[in-house]
Design a protein around this motif. Structure first.
Motif: not given
Length: 117
Positions: A85-86, A91-93, A98-102
């Motif tokens: 994930w790091d 590559q896709h910050p 977005e995934l983290f915020n969800a």
């Protein structure tokens, strides 16, 4: 008010969202943290703030950890490890955030979720 019967109480279910993740080839399931996971993440965040008070971005270290726990495939299996994930986030910050915020919001960790509780 009557007491509940253990036999009639429904099993708890973690809240989740499905989010399109084109770099992975489809949708992922982003779920909330379990209580023990939430408490552990909160403690690590607090420790980072104490250890590195002059570096507010130090708490970003938990982002890949949360993603590794909360982003799952259709069978509720983690998609990536913390390390992957790091790299994905490099590559896709925007998508990683977005995934983290969800996950953060579903776990009741965002400001708006905290106000509701």
């Amino acid at each position: 008010m009557e007491f509940v019967s253990a036999a009639s109480v429904p099993a708890p279910v973690l809240p989740f969202e499905e989010i399109d993740c084109p770099p992975l080839g489809g949708k992922v399931k982003v779920r909330a943290l379990l209580l023990t996971q939430r408490m552990g993440i909160a403690q690590r965040t607090a420790n980072l703030k104490v250890k590195r008070p002059d570096e507010p971005e130090a708490t970003n270290a938990i982002i890949p950890e949360v993603l590794a726990i909360c982003v799952c495939d259709g069978k509720d299996q983690p998609v990536y490890s913390r390390t992957r994930w790091d790299t994905f986030g490099a590559q896709h910050p925007a998508l990683a955030l977005e995934l983290f915020n969800a996950a953060w919001r579903l776990s009741g960790m965002s400001g708006e979720a905290s106000k509701k509780n």
